[in-house]
Design a protein around this motif. Structure first.
Motif, mmCIF file in Angstrom:
data_model
loop_
_atom_site.group_PDB
_atom_site.id
_atom_site.type_symbol
_atom_site.label_atom_id
_atom_site.label_comp_id
_atom_site.label_asym_id
_atom_site.label_seq_id
_atom_site.Cartn_x
_atom_site.Cartn_y
_atom_site.Cartn_z
ATOM 1 N N LYS A 335 68.462 61.306 9.775
ATOM 2 C CA LYS A 335 67.385 61.962 9.643
ATOM 3 C C LYS A 335 66.784 62.794 10.815
ATOM 4 N N LEU A 336 66.118 64.064 10.569
ATOM 5 C CA LEU A 336 65.760 64.833 11.746
ATOM 6 C C LEU A 336 64.200 64.741 11.671
ATOM 7 N N ILE A 337 63.694 64.164 12.722
ATOM 8 C CA ILE A 337 62.068 64.076 12.885
ATOM 9 C C ILE A 337 61.707 64.964 13.933
ATOM 10 N N ALA A 338 61.021 66.038 13.485
ATOM 11 C CA ALA A 338 60.514 67.040 14.765
ATOM 12 C C ALA A 338 59.053 66.848 15.097
ATOM 13 N N VAL A 339 58.681 66.797 16.360
ATOM 14 C CA VAL A 339 57.488 66.839 16.915
ATOM 15 C C VAL A 339 57.333 68.446 17.360
ATOM 16 N N ILE A 340 56.335 69.095 17.010
ATOM 17 C CA ILE A 340 56.162 70.556 17.245
ATOM 18 C C ILE A 340 54.696 70.806 17.816
ATOM 19 N N GLY A 341 54.761 71.774 18.794
ATOM 20 C CA GLY A 341 53.565 72.430 19.266
ATOM 21 C C GLY A 341 53.958 73.780 19.490
ATOM 22 N N VAL A 342 52.789 74.743 19.165
ATOM 23 C CA VAL A 342 53.419 76.137 19.677
ATOM 24 C C VAL A 342 52.207 76.844 20.195
ATOM 25 N N LEU A 343 52.306 77.833 21.065
ATOM 26 C CA LEU A 343 51.135 78.580 21.219
ATOM 27 C C LEU A 343 50.921 79.883 20.391
ATOM 28 N N GLY A 344 49.808 80.081 20.093
ATOM 29 C CA GLY A 344 49.567 81.145 19.088
ATOM 30 C C GLY A 344 49.953 82.522 19.360
ATOM 31 N N LEU A 358 65.296 72.263 8.653
ATOM 32 C CA LEU A 358 66.257 71.417 8.996
ATOM 33 C C LEU A 358 65.577 69.834 8.898
ATOM 34 N N CYS A 359 64.219 69.910 8.965
ATOM 35 C CA CYS A 359 63.519 68.682 9.303
ATOM 36 C C CYS A 359 63.199 67.856 7.868
ATOM 37 N N ASN A 360 63.190 66.532 8.098
ATOM 38 C CA ASN A 360 63.031 65.612 7.256
ATOM 39 C C ASN A 360 61.441 65.170 7.181
ATOM 40 N N GLU A 361 61.145 64.902 8.519
ATOM 41 C CA GLU A 361 59.728 64.656 8.763
ATOM 42 C C GLU A 361 59.375 65.519 9.884
ATOM 43 N N VAL A 362 57.846 65.973 9.720
ATOM 44 C CA VAL A 362 57.365 66.814 10.677
ATOM 45 C C VAL A 362 55.933 66.301 11.202
ATOM 46 N N ILE A 363 55.951 66.356 12.536
ATOM 47 C CA ILE A 363 54.799 65.889 13.150
ATOM 48 C C ILE A 363 54.301 66.849 14.219
ATOM 49 N N GLU A 404 58.087 55.426 16.300
ATOM 50 C CA GLU A 404 57.820 54.465 15.225
ATOM 51 C C GLU A 404 58.519 54.458 14.133
ATOM 52 N N ILE A 405 58.558 55.874 13.760
ATOM 53 C CA ILE A 405 59.215 56.011 12.345
ATOM 54 C C ILE A 405 60.645 56.549 12.357
ATOM 55 N N SER A 406 61.436 56.451 13.701
ATOM 56 C CA SER A 406 62.874 56.809 13.637
ATOM 57 C C SER A 406 63.827 55.722 13.675
ATOM 58 N N GLY A 407 64.705 55.705 13.076
ATOM 59 C CA GLY A 407 66.033 54.959 13.279
ATOM 60 C C GLY A 407 66.854 54.995 14.160
ATOM 61 N N GLU A 408 67.747 54.203 14.353
ATOM 62 C CA GLU A 408 68.806 54.456 15.524
ATOM 63 C C GLU A 408 69.780 55.426 15.332
ATOM 64 N N ASN A 409 70.057 55.689 14.068
ATOM 65 C CA ASN A 409 70.949 56.910 13.735
ATOM 66 C C ASN A 409 70.135 58.260 13.504
ATOM 67 N N ASP A 410 68.882 58.428 13.961
ATOM 68 C CA ASP A 410 68.013 59.682 13.675
ATOM 69 C C ASP A 410 68.269 60.622 14.959
ATOM 70 N N LEU A 411 67.815 61.705 14.596
ATOM 71 C CA LEU A 411 67.626 62.773 15.694
ATOM 72 C C LEU A 411 66.266 63.126 15.800
ATOM 73 N N VAL A 412 65.408 62.801 16.900
ATOM 74 C CA VAL A 412 64.112 63.076 16.861
ATOM 75 C C VAL A 412 64.051 64.406 18.017
ATOM 76 N N LEU A 413 63.595 65.298 17.522
ATOM 77 C CA LEU A 413 63.283 66.819 18.480
ATOM 78 C C LEU A 413 61.930 66.918 18.626
ATOM 79 N N TYR A 414 61.811 67.319 19.956
ATOM 80 C CA TYR A 414 60.686 67.745 20.404
ATOM 81 C C TYR A 414 60.747 69.355 20.876
ATOM 82 N N CYS A 415 59.885 70.342 20.314
ATOM 83 C CA CYS A 415 60.226 71.530 20.638
ATOM 84 C C CYS A 415 58.997 72.316 20.325
ATOM 85 N N GLY A 416 59.031 73.722 20.536
ATOM 86 C CA GLY A 416 57.895 74.749 20.325
ATOM 87 C C GLY A 416 57.282 75.215 21.514
#
Length: 432
Positions: A335-344, A358-363, A404-416
């Motif tokens: 699963k790909l979990i993304a944490v995203i923040g962007v400048l306007g 690409l994402c399964n979950e988006v924060i 909290e929502i990620s499993g050991e085989n998941d990819l957690v992406l922090y970007c933006g």
């Protein structure tokens, strides 16, 4: 002046905005005795890849035994990252002392009726003074914005100008077309000098060729078509490349993403120019070791595995495409979990269209920058791409939720945004 007072002074000048032009920095450095005149520079401009290309060049020179200053922006975790010598951040006492000297000269400027320098001009002056005081052999100097009117372009003693990939970014300052932006980037090219350029789109390349010809400078295009990738996984890349008649086999880099092989090739071309045109001694062993040791935090950086925690500062469409390719080509995950923040003021829609599918979950969360896009608007844009969104104003809470929502085989992406991932990197490294 102590370190905290120095930082307070530097950051207090943010209110003077971002002004392109060289008059202020010239006046300031003139009062300081022109520290830049005693230094030798490798000057690096471009939209993407400036930092990693600069790091490759710096690490190779360090391996050869030279004292090398590296000036980059922005910083991720500590302000002192911006001004380095041989991989070490400027000591806090040295930053305070250099800032004190710069402030005294700024005060003289103001007393003489001159404009107040911007924050970036002041930081540039601090860096140049520090490198002079420490008597470095070479400075790898990354452009802040554009090139032609960027305060780093006050320098004259450029051994080689390097231009990395150019894309549409900062269009409100640099122009809304590739050729206009390329003109600004090519502004770092000096008369009768040496230029190394990453292959560009036709409009950008035509402009760089024109500026080089007008300035009677010799242009070298990095031979990215000769690259042969022999191994590529989430631990690094091994590749062959031929540069100026010499084939290098089994070069190894730890930076991820196939675009980094291109950046390494640009750096290698610049190193070859330094060696062959300026007589600077650089061995193949130093090239190999420098490539292996090069690190560029916050760019496709894996901080932990099980789950894989990946941070990346992609903040424009070119960077987002490179990030997407790297994820698709490099990582295996459930699963790909993304944490995203962007400048306007970025191409928010373009970035999201690359990453969100690409994402399964988006924060989503908010970078610590006044230009950050509102969370409500960002949520609306992502939901329009048919994804559910969780929203956290505080970066720390967004990170906690992703773990909290990620499993050991998941990819957690922090970007933006680079302005966000520095805070995330600090938090994750404390947890690790």
């Amino acid at each position: 002046m102590n370190y905290n007072e120095a930082l307070d002074y530097i950051h207090s000048t943010y209110k003077f905005g971002s002004k392109l032009g060289l008059e202020n920095i010239r006046d300031l450095l003139e009062l300081m005795g022109n520290p830049q005149e005693s230094l030798k520079f490798i000057h690096v401009a471009g939209t993407n890849g400036k930092g990693s290309t600069s790091t490759f060049i710096s690490e190779i020179l360090i391996e050869e035994g030279y004292s090398v200053g590296l000036f980059t922006s922005p910083y991720l975790e500590e302000f002192t990252e911006r001004i380095r010598i041989n991989g070490d951040n400027i000591p806090k006492d040295d930053l305070a002392e250099a800032t004190k000297i710069v402030k005294e000269n700024v005060d003289t400027m103001l007393a003489n009726g001159k404009q107040h320098p911007t924050e970036f001009e002041i930081v540039t002056a601090i860096a140049l003074l520090h490198y002079k005081l420490k008597k470095v052999d070479y400075v790898v100097l990354e452009v802040g914005l554009g090139g032609r009117l960027d305060s780093t372009n006050v320098i004259e003693n450029t051994l080689v100008s390097v231009i990395t990939p150019i894309a549409l970014d900062h269009t409100q300052y640099l122009g809304e077309t590739l050729d206009k932006i390329a003109y600004e980037k090519a502004g770092i090219i000096k008369n009768e000098s040496l230029v190394v350029v990453h292959p560009q789109d036709d409009k950008a390349m035509n402009m760089i060729e024109k500026v080089s010809a007008d300035k009677k400078s010799k242009l070298f295009i990095a031979p990215t078509k000769t690259i042969e990738i022999k191994r590529y996984d989430e631990y690094g890349i091994i590749f062959d490349v031929e540069v100026i008649g010499k084939k290098y086999c089994d070069l190894e880099i730890g930076l991820l993403g196939k675009h980094q092989v291109n950046n390494a090739t640009v750096a290698l071309m610049a190193i070859k120019i330094l060696s062959e045109c300026h007589g600077i001694n650089i061995s193949e062993t130093s090239i190999r070791n420098g490539f292996k040791k090069a690190k560029w935090p916050g760019r496709l950086e894996v901080l932990r595995r099980k789950p894989t925690l990946l941070i990346d500062g992609a903040h424009n469409i070119h960077g987002a495409k490179a990030l997407k390719r790297a994820i698709e080509e490099t990582f295996k995950y459930d699963k790909l979990i993304a944490v995203i923040g962007v400048l306007g003021d970025k191409d928010v829609d373009g970035i999201l269209k690359e990453i969100i599918p690409l994402c399964n979950e988006v924060i989503i969360t908010k970078p610590n920058n006044p230009r950050a896009i509102s969370l409500d608007l960002l949520k609306e844009k992502i939901e329009a791409l048919d994804k559910n969104v969780e929203m956290f104003e505080e970066i720390g809470k967004a990170v906690d939720r992703s773990l909290e929502i990620s499993g050991e085989n998941d990819l957690v992406l922090y970007c933006g945004s680079l302005y966000m991932i520095g805070d995330i990197r600090t938090k994750l490294r404390k947890n690790i």
